[in-house]
Motif scaffolding. Structure first.
Motif, PDB file in Angstrom:
ATOM      1  N   PHE A  59       0.807  -1.214   0.000  1.00  0.00           N
ATOM      2  CA  PHE A  59       0.000   0.000   0.000  1.00  0.00           C
ATOM      3  C   PHE A  59       0.846   1.272   0.000  1.00  0.00           C
ATOM      4  CE2 PHE A  59      -2.504  -3.178   2.552  1.00  0.00           C
ATOM      5  CZ  PHE A  59      -3.362  -3.517   1.514  1.00  0.00           C
ATOM      6  N   ALA A  60       2.126   1.150  -0.266  1.00  0.00           N
ATOM      7  CA  ALA A  60       3.047   2.284  -0.180  1.00  0.00           C
ATOM      8  C   ALA A  60       2.648   3.448  -1.099  1.00  0.00           C
ATOM      9  CB  ALA A  60       4.470   1.832  -0.495  1.00  0.00           C
ATOM     10  N   ASP A  61       1.989   3.145  -2.196  1.00  0.00           N
ATOM     11  CA  ASP A  61       1.620   4.189  -3.155  1.00  0.00           C
ATOM     12  C   ASP A  61       0.280   4.855  -2.839  1.00  0.00           C
ATOM     13  OD1 ASP A  61       0.403   1.678  -3.787  1.00  0.00           O
ATOM     14  OD2 ASP A  61      -0.186   2.484  -5.731  1.00  0.00           O
ATOM     15  N   LEU A  62      -0.392   4.404  -1.778  1.00  0.00           N
ATOM     16  CA  LEU A  62      -1.717   4.935  -1.443  1.00  0.00           C
ATOM     17  C   LEU A  62      -1.643   5.940  -0.302  1.00  0.00           C
ATOM     18  CD1 LEU A  62      -3.697   1.566  -1.492  1.00  0.00           C
ATOM     19  CD2 LEU A  62      -3.505   3.245  -3.328  1.00  0.00           C
ATOM     20  N   ALA A  63      -2.681   6.743  -0.188  1.00  0.00           N
ATOM     21  CA  ALA A  63      -2.793   7.666   0.943  1.00  0.00           C
ATOM     22  C   ALA A  63      -2.887   6.848   2.233  1.00  0.00           C
ATOM     23  CB  ALA A  63      -4.024   8.552   0.789  1.00  0.00           C
ATOM     24  N   ASP A  78      -4.757   7.062   4.895  1.00  0.00           N
ATOM     25  CA  ASP A  78      -6.097   6.648   5.324  1.00  0.00           C
ATOM     26  C   ASP A  78      -6.623   5.478   4.493  1.00  0.00           C
ATOM     27  OD1 ASP A  78      -6.337   8.421   3.145  1.00  0.00           O
ATOM     28  OD2 ASP A  78      -8.342   9.052   3.763  1.00  0.00           O
ATOM     29  N   LYS A  79      -6.323   5.456   3.207  1.00  0.00           N
ATOM     30  CA  LYS A  79      -6.752   4.345   2.350  1.00  0.00           C
ATOM     31  C   LYS A  79      -5.983   3.071   2.705  1.00  0.00           C
ATOM     32  CE  LYS A  79      -8.999   2.612  -1.209  1.00  0.00           C
ATOM     33  NZ  LYS A  79     -10.436   2.423  -1.189  1.00  0.00           N
ATOM     34  N   ALA A  80      -4.703   3.200   2.977  1.00  0.00           N
ATOM     35  CA  ALA A  80      -3.891   2.041   3.351  1.00  0.00           C
ATOM     36  C   ALA A  80      -4.401   1.431   4.659  1.00  0.00           C
ATOM     37  CB  ALA A  80      -2.428   2.442   3.475  1.00  0.00           C
ATOM     38  N   ILE A  81      -4.717   2.270   5.631  1.00  0.00           N
ATOM     39  CA  ILE A  81      -5.249   1.791   6.912  1.00  0.00           C
ATOM     40  C   ILE A  81      -6.578   1.084   6.689  1.00  0.00           C
ATOM     41  CG2 ILE A  81      -6.216   2.536   9.123  1.00  0.00           C
ATOM     42  CD1 ILE A  81      -4.004   4.739   9.103  1.00  0.00           C
ATOM     43  N   HIS A  82      -7.445   1.692   5.894  1.00  0.00           N
ATOM     44  CA  HIS A  82      -8.752   1.095   5.588  1.00  0.00           C
ATOM     45  C   HIS A  82      -8.587  -0.290   4.955  1.00  0.00           C
ATOM     46  CE1 HIS A  82     -12.810   0.614   4.041  1.00  0.00           C
ATOM     47  NE2 HIS A  82     -12.300   0.447   2.840  1.00  0.00           N
ATOM     48  N   LEU A  83      -7.669  -0.411   4.009  1.00  0.00           N
ATOM     49  CA  LEU A  83      -7.483  -1.692   3.330  1.00  0.00           C
ATOM     50  C   LEU A  83      -6.876  -2.745   4.252  1.00  0.00           C
ATOM     51  CD1 LEU A  83      -6.352  -0.453  -0.173  1.00  0.00           C
ATOM     52  CD2 LEU A  83      -8.536  -1.506   0.432  1.00  0.00           C
ATOM     53  N   ARG A  84      -6.004  -2.334   5.161  1.00  0.00           N
ATOM     54  CA  ARG A  84      -5.467  -3.287   6.139  1.00  0.00           C
ATOM     55  C   ARG A  84      -6.582  -3.820   7.040  1.00  0.00           C
ATOM     56  NH1 ARG A  84      -0.123  -3.294   5.434  1.00  0.00           N
ATOM     57  NH2 ARG A  84       0.922  -1.341   5.018  1.00  0.00           N
ATOM     58  N   TRP A  85      -7.491  -2.925   7.458  1.00  0.00           N
ATOM     59  CA  TRP A  85      -8.633  -3.375   8.266  1.00  0.00           C
ATOM     60  C   TRP A  85      -9.542  -4.283   7.444  1.00  0.00           C
ATOM     61  CZ3 TRP A  85      -8.974  -3.989  13.124  1.00  0.00           C
ATOM     62  CH2 TRP A  85      -8.251  -3.170  13.983  1.00  0.00           C
ATOM     63  N   ASP A 130       0.790 -11.595   4.984  1.00  0.00           N
ATOM     64  CA  ASP A 130       2.008 -10.845   5.296  1.00  0.00           C
ATOM     65  C   ASP A 130       1.740  -9.356   5.482  1.00  0.00           C
ATOM     66  OD1 ASP A 130       3.501 -13.180   5.163  1.00  0.00           O
ATOM     67  OD2 ASP A 130       4.260 -12.789   3.144  1.00  0.00           O
ATOM     68  N   ALA A 131       0.767  -8.840   4.750  1.00  0.00           N
ATOM     69  CA  ALA A 131       0.466  -7.411   4.817  1.00  0.00           C
ATOM     70  C   ALA A 131      -0.132  -6.985   6.158  1.00  0.00           C
ATOM     71  CB  ALA A 131      -0.480  -7.013   3.679  1.00  0.00           C
ATOM     72  N   ILE A 132      -0.681  -7.928   6.907  1.00  0.00           N
ATOM     73  CA  ILE A 132      -1.292  -7.572   8.182  1.00  0.00           C
ATOM     74  C   ILE A 132      -0.570  -8.165   9.388  1.00  0.00           C
ATOM     75  CG2 ILE A 132      -3.571  -7.107   7.249  1.00  0.00           C
ATOM     76  CD1 ILE A 132      -4.441  -9.895   8.208  1.00  0.00           C
ATOM     77  N   THR A 133       0.576  -8.801   9.147  1.00  0.00           N
ATOM     78  CA  THR A 133       1.342  -9.347  10.276  1.00  0.00           C
ATOM     79  C   THR A 133       2.606  -8.568  10.492  1.00  0.00           C
ATOM     80  OG1 THR A 133       2.395 -10.984   8.853  1.00  0.00           O
ATOM     81  CG2 THR A 133       0.447 -11.679  10.082  1.00  0.00           C
TER      82      THR A 133
END
Length: 70
Positions: A10-14, A16-23, A67-70
């Motif tokens: 998610f490095a290329d995203l804002a 708030d969007k990166a946090i939302h997608l992780r959730w 991996d993205a959430i650990t």
């Protein structure tokens, strides 16, 4: 900069969007989709990045998604 930053899907995203997608990934992992349905746009983005696979309409995390959430 940490070496793992380059692996951030998610490095290329804002932020708030990166946090939302992780959730969203956490919701998929915990099978909370009845309470927190995934928006089609989010699901498409996660699938394009190889973080989820959809089988019979049910999203599941790939190894990269885990991996993205650990």
């Amino acid at each position: 900069m940490d070496a793992h930053d380059n692996d951030d899907p998610f490095a290329d995203l804002a932020l708030d969007k990166a946090i939302h997608l992780r959730w969203t990934l956490r919701d998929i992992k915990a099978q909370r989709l009845t309470l927190s349905p995934v928006a089609d746009d989010d699901l498409s983005l996660l699938a394009e990045r190889g973080l989820v696979e959809v089988s019979d309409g049910v999203p599941t995390l790939t190894d990269a998604g885990l991996d993205a959430i650990t």
